[in-house]
Design a protein around this motif. Structure first.
Motif, PDB file in Angstrom:
ATOM      1  N   LEU A   1      -6.746   4.742  -0.724  1.00 30.22           N
ATOM      2  CA  LEU A   1      -6.362   3.324  -0.802  1.00 30.22           C
ATOM      3  C   LEU A   1      -7.593   2.439  -0.960  1.00 30.22           C
ATOM      4  O   LEU A   1      -7.592   1.487  -1.763  1.00 30.22           O
ATOM      5  CB  LEU A   1      -5.580   2.948   0.457  1.00 30.22           C
ATOM      6  CG  LEU A   1      -5.048   1.511   0.505  1.00 30.22           C
ATOM      7  CD1 LEU A   1      -4.105   1.233  -0.652  1.00 30.22           C
ATOM      8  CD2 LEU A   1      -4.346   1.248   1.842  1.00 30.22           C
TER       9      LEU A   1
ATOM     10  N   TYR B   1      -8.884   2.716  -4.513  1.00 25.68           N
ATOM     11  CA  TYR B   1      -8.007   1.928  -5.399  1.00 25.68           C
ATOM     12  C   TYR B   1      -8.320   0.437  -5.296  1.00 25.68           C
ATOM     13  O   TYR B   1      -8.413  -0.287  -6.300  1.00 25.68           O
ATOM     14  CB  TYR B   1      -6.552   2.213  -5.038  1.00 25.68           C
ATOM     15  CG  TYR B   1      -5.569   1.372  -5.820  1.00 25.68           C
ATOM     16  CD1 TYR B   1      -5.278   1.665  -7.157  1.00 25.68           C
ATOM     17  CD2 TYR B   1      -4.943   0.278  -5.227  1.00 25.68           C
ATOM     18  CE1 TYR B   1      -4.387   0.880  -7.875  1.00 25.68           C
ATOM     19  CE2 TYR B   1      -4.051  -0.509  -5.940  1.00 25.68           C
ATOM     20  CZ  TYR B   1      -3.768  -0.205  -7.276  1.00 25.68           C
ATOM     21  OH  TYR B   1      -2.894  -0.978  -7.980  1.00 25.68           O
ATOM     22  N   ARG B   2      -8.491  -0.058  -4.058  1.00 18.39           N
ATOM     23  CA  ARG B   2      -8.761  -1.488  -3.853  1.00 18.39           C
ATOM     24  C   ARG B   2     -10.102  -1.887  -4.471  1.00 18.39           C
ATOM     25  O   ARG B   2     -10.252  -2.984  -5.020  1.00 18.39           O
ATOM     26  CB  ARG B   2      -8.763  -1.818  -2.357  1.00 18.39           C
ATOM     27  CG  ARG B   2      -7.418  -1.666  -1.664  1.00 18.39           C
ATOM     28  CD  ARG B   2      -6.385  -2.590  -2.220  1.00 18.39           C
ATOM     29  NE  ARG B   2      -5.168  -2.556  -1.426  1.00 18.39           N
ATOM     30  CZ  ARG B   2      -3.986  -2.926  -1.868  1.00 18.39           C
ATOM     31  NH1 ARG B   2      -3.861  -3.324  -3.136  1.00 18.39           N
ATOM     32  NH2 ARG B   2      -2.927  -2.895  -1.086  1.00 18.39           N
TER      33      ARG B   2
ATOM     34  N   SER C   1       0.822  -1.223   0.000  1.00 18.33           N
ATOM     35  CA  SER C   1       0.000   0.000   0.000  1.00 18.33           C
ATOM     36  C   SER C   1       0.849   1.264   0.000  1.00 18.33           C
ATOM     37  O   SER C   1       0.462   2.281  -0.568  1.00 18.33           O
ATOM     38  CB  SER C   1      -0.943   0.010   1.208  1.00 18.33           C
ATOM     39  OG  SER C   1      -0.189   0.005   2.397  1.00 18.33           O
TER      40      SER C   1
ATOM     41  N   ASP D   1      -5.216   9.289   3.006  1.00 18.83           N
ATOM     42  CA  ASP D   1      -4.589   8.133   2.348  1.00 18.83           C
ATOM     43  C   ASP D   1      -5.473   6.890   2.417  1.00 18.83           C
ATOM     44  O   ASP D   1      -5.584   6.121   1.445  1.00 18.83           O
ATOM     45  CB  ASP D   1      -3.234   7.835   3.005  1.00 18.83           C
ATOM     46  CG  ASP D   1      -2.211   8.920   2.704  1.00 18.83           C
ATOM     47  OD1 ASP D   1      -2.478   9.733   1.777  1.00 18.83           O
ATOM     48  OD2 ASP D   1      -1.165   8.959   3.374  1.00 18.83           O
ATOM     49  N   SER D   2      -6.109   6.684   3.576  1.00 20.30           N
ATOM     50  CA  SER D   2      -6.959   5.496   3.740  1.00 20.30           C
ATOM     51  C   SER D   2      -8.133   5.525   2.769  1.00 20.30           C
ATOM     52  O   SER D   2      -8.537   4.484   2.225  1.00 20.30           O
ATOM     53  CB  SER D   2      -7.465   5.409   5.178  1.00 20.30           C
ATOM     54  OG  SER D   2      -8.229   6.564   5.502  1.00 20.30           O
TER      55      SER D   2
ATOM     56  N   LEU E   1       0.320   4.698  -2.441  1.00 20.48           N
ATOM     57  CA  LEU E   1      -0.001   6.039  -1.947  1.00 20.48           C
ATOM     58  C   LEU E   1       0.999   7.090  -2.394  1.00 20.48           C
ATOM     59  O   LEU E   1       0.756   8.278  -2.262  1.00 20.48           O
ATOM     60  CB  LEU E   1      -0.088   6.027  -0.416  1.00 20.48           C
ATOM     61  CG  LEU E   1      -1.232   5.187   0.138  1.00 20.48           C
ATOM     62  CD1 LEU E   1      -1.151   5.140   1.655  1.00 20.48           C
ATOM     63  CD2 LEU E   1      -2.585   5.735  -0.300  1.00 20.48           C
TER      64      LEU E   1
END
Length: 622
Positions: free
Chosen positions: A536, A539-540, A491, A532-533, A495
């Motif tokens: 992420l 993206y996932r 990860s 960021d979370s 980022l």
């Protein structure tokens, strides 16, 4: 004879300063006029007219009228002085009635008009102003009007009343000039009473007050002293005073005093038996007279005596005719009665008002005292009640605020704790799901590939050229899968890349698998500033959706739409694959991971699947 100019200057400059508005050019010109108009009025006339042109406000206009009136008065132009003093008075009645500028205009007009305007007219103007004026608010102005009323009564030979008004004025007016005017008037009353010694004493008392000689009152006092010395038979002092007065009049342009001084010099020449000088001074007195009818009357009387001594009966008779003509106009009986009546009415009304006020004050004082006590008591009780209520209200509000603050803190603490617990749970779930996915990938993909390689290598024919190439391809494929899986799990590296580049990398993975990708990405820089979370998880979600298409859809085309608004982010993943049933058991771990991440981000999603393909529609709040 003009004896009352100084009374105005006491208030003139105070009122000018108080009333003058701000304006650099107007103030500059006004300063120049103020320096010149008393001692050298002719030099100030041009600037005074410029001041009149610059005047915009009512305050500025009335100042310009006042300056022009006095400039023409000091320079001996009676008609122009009359015009501007009347203009000042009319303008003050329109715009400043019962204010300082109105009372000053009445004073200026009466001061100038003592020698040029009918006494009855002036008495009426002063009476109207005195009936309106508030002594507490305008003591100086009332004192000046008392003094002018005394001047008018002095002209009518009402000596006792005149003296009474002068004493009233002296109690109200303050300053050096007030004393000069007071002693001058007291000497005039003494002259009327033929008490020449008292007249001299008053004039000498006033004369001792002078600090400078370049002012109007100085030659005025000298002229009056010269006349008194003449009456007392002191020829030397009379001669010295009169010629010194004439010197300062000529030096400073005080033209309206010339006629009186030359008349006194003619009387002095008569005592000295200098007939030629008597005639010369009388001619100069007549020539320089600026409309002062009192002096003019005395000039013609002196002419009569002169021509009588010369035996010139024709000119004697003509002089007597002129004397009687002027005397009749001055002592018109009906006008005198009118003036006395107006003054008497004013005095009567003032006395009645004073008595009525005293009675009302006595009656009201008792009522006011009792009402004040009652009112003060009620007010005190109300104040105490209000203060008690106020402080009680403050305590209640403070207690309520403290309780609300404690409750809010508890709620906030509880909410933060719940959020922390939920986040921890979601993270644990995500890790477990990631592990489950990794386990599935390792078991179904990599482990199967390794088993197939093992079988191939144990086969006796495994080492021929064809099988070796097949084994190498399988090893490459296995290497790529392990590398991709490693990248997916890393990860921090993800980022470090901008969101648009992440989208491109996902599409590139699909294209490497031989699937055409269509991108519609409408985003701005704001998306890279999100947590960021959050990025992420997005993206996932996209990664999982594309992987599902690659593994299960048998699709040849993927359309990816990413649209950002101010408050929401829309993700649409559409393929042309075989589709699936949402209720079937084939809904594997990938779709469950997508659903969990959307719930974690508080978003909404919808899946539409058919034989023509599948559309995943996701909406996330920013």
């Amino acid at each position: 004879m003009k004896i009352n100019f100084g009374i105005v200057l006491i208030l003139l400059f105070q009122s000018l300063l108080a009333q003058s508005p701000k304006g650099n050019e107007f103030e500059t010109i006004k300063g120049k006029v103020a320096e010149l108009y008393i001692n050298t009025p002719l030099k100030a006339k041009k600037d005074a007219y410029l001041l009149h042109e610059l005047a915009k406000t009512n305050d500025e206009k009335i100042i310009s009228y006042r300056y022009l009136g006095y400039i023409y008065d000091f320079s001996g132009n009676v008609d122009s002085a009359r015009y501007f003093f009347q203009k000042q008075l009319q303008f003050s009645k329109q715009h400043f009635l019962n204010k300082e500028s109105y009372y000053q205009a009445v004073i200026d007009y009466a001061n100038w008009g003592t020698n040029y305007v009918d006494s009855n007219v002036l008495i009426e103007e002063l009476t109207q102003a005195l009936l309106k004026i508030n002594e507490v608010e305008f003591p100086q102005q009332k004192g000046l009007m008392y003094m002018l009323m005394g001047d008018l009564l002095l002209r009518k030979n009402q000596l006792e009343k005149s003296n009474e008004y002068f004493d009233k004025s002296f109690n109200l007016i303050k300053g050096n000039r007030a004393e000069l005017d007071y002693y001058l008037r007291k000497s005039e009353i003494a002259l009327k009473k033929r008490d020449y010694l008292s007249a001299k004493e008053n004039l000498l008392s006033g004369f001792a007050l002078f600090n400078e000689k370049e002012m109007y009152e100085y030659p005025l006092y000298l002229n009056k002293l010269g006349y008194v010395y003449l009456l007392l038979g002191d020829i030397d002092n009379s001669n010295q005073c009169l010629y010194e007065s004439l010197h300062y009049q000529k030096k400073n342009g005080f033209l309206n005093l010339f006629s009186s001084t030359y008349l006194n010099l003619s009387h002095l020449a008569k005592i000295e038996k200098n007939e030629r000088l008597v005639k010369f001074n009388l001619d100069k007195a007549l020539e320089t007279n600026q409309g002062d009818v009192q002096v003019l009357k005395d000039i013609y009387l002196a002419y009569k005596d002169y021509y009588s001594n010369q035996g010139d009966f024709i000119n004697e008779n003509e002089s007597l005719v002129q004397f009687n003509k002027i005397n009749d106009s001055i002592f018109n009986v009906e006008k005198a009665k009118l003036g006395i009546d107006l003054e008497s009415r004013f005095q009567l009304r003032e006395n009645k008002k004073e008595l009525a006020l005293k009675e009302k004050i006595i009656q009201k004082e008792q009522k006011i005292k009792s009402l004040l006590v009652i009112g003060f008591g009620i007010l005190l009780l109300l104040l105490i009640a209000l203060i008690a209520l106020y402080f009680n209200n403050i305590k209640t509000q403070e207690k309520l605020r403290n309780n609300q603050k404690l409750l809010h803190e508890e709620q906030l603490k509880s909410m933060l704790e719940n959020q922390r617990t939920e986040i921890i749970k979601e993270k644990i779930k995500a890790k477990l799901e990631e592990r489950s996915k990794l386990s599935l990938e390792l078991h179904d993909g990599i482990a199967n590939e390794i088993g197939a390689l093992k079988v191939s290598l144990t086969n006796e024919n495994a080492l021929d050229a064809t099988n070796i190439n097949s084994i190498v391809d399988k090893i490459d494929k296995l290497y790529n899968e392990v590398r991709d899986l490693s990248h997916d799990l890393h990860s921090d590296k993800i980022l470090d890349i901008e969101f648009s580049q992440l989208i491109n990398s996902l599409c590139l993975i699909a294209e490497k698998k031989g699937i055409k990708t269509i991108k519609n990405v409408l985003i701005n820089e704001k998306i890279n500033t999100l947590e960021d979370s959050f990025l992420l998880n997005i993206y996932r979600i996209l990664q999982e959706a594309i992987n599902n298409v690659l593994k299960h859809a048998n699709a040849t085309e993927i359309q990816l739409d990413i649209i950002q608004s101010d408050t929401e982010l829309f993700l649409i993943i559409k393929d042309n694959g075989v589709g699936f049933s949402k209720n079937s058991s084939k809904s594997g771990i990938g779709l469950k991971n997508i659903e969990k991440r959307i719930e974690m981000l508080k978003g909404k999603f919808n899946i539409i699947s058919s034989e023509e393909g599948t559309t995943l529609d996701i909406k996330l709040p920013l």
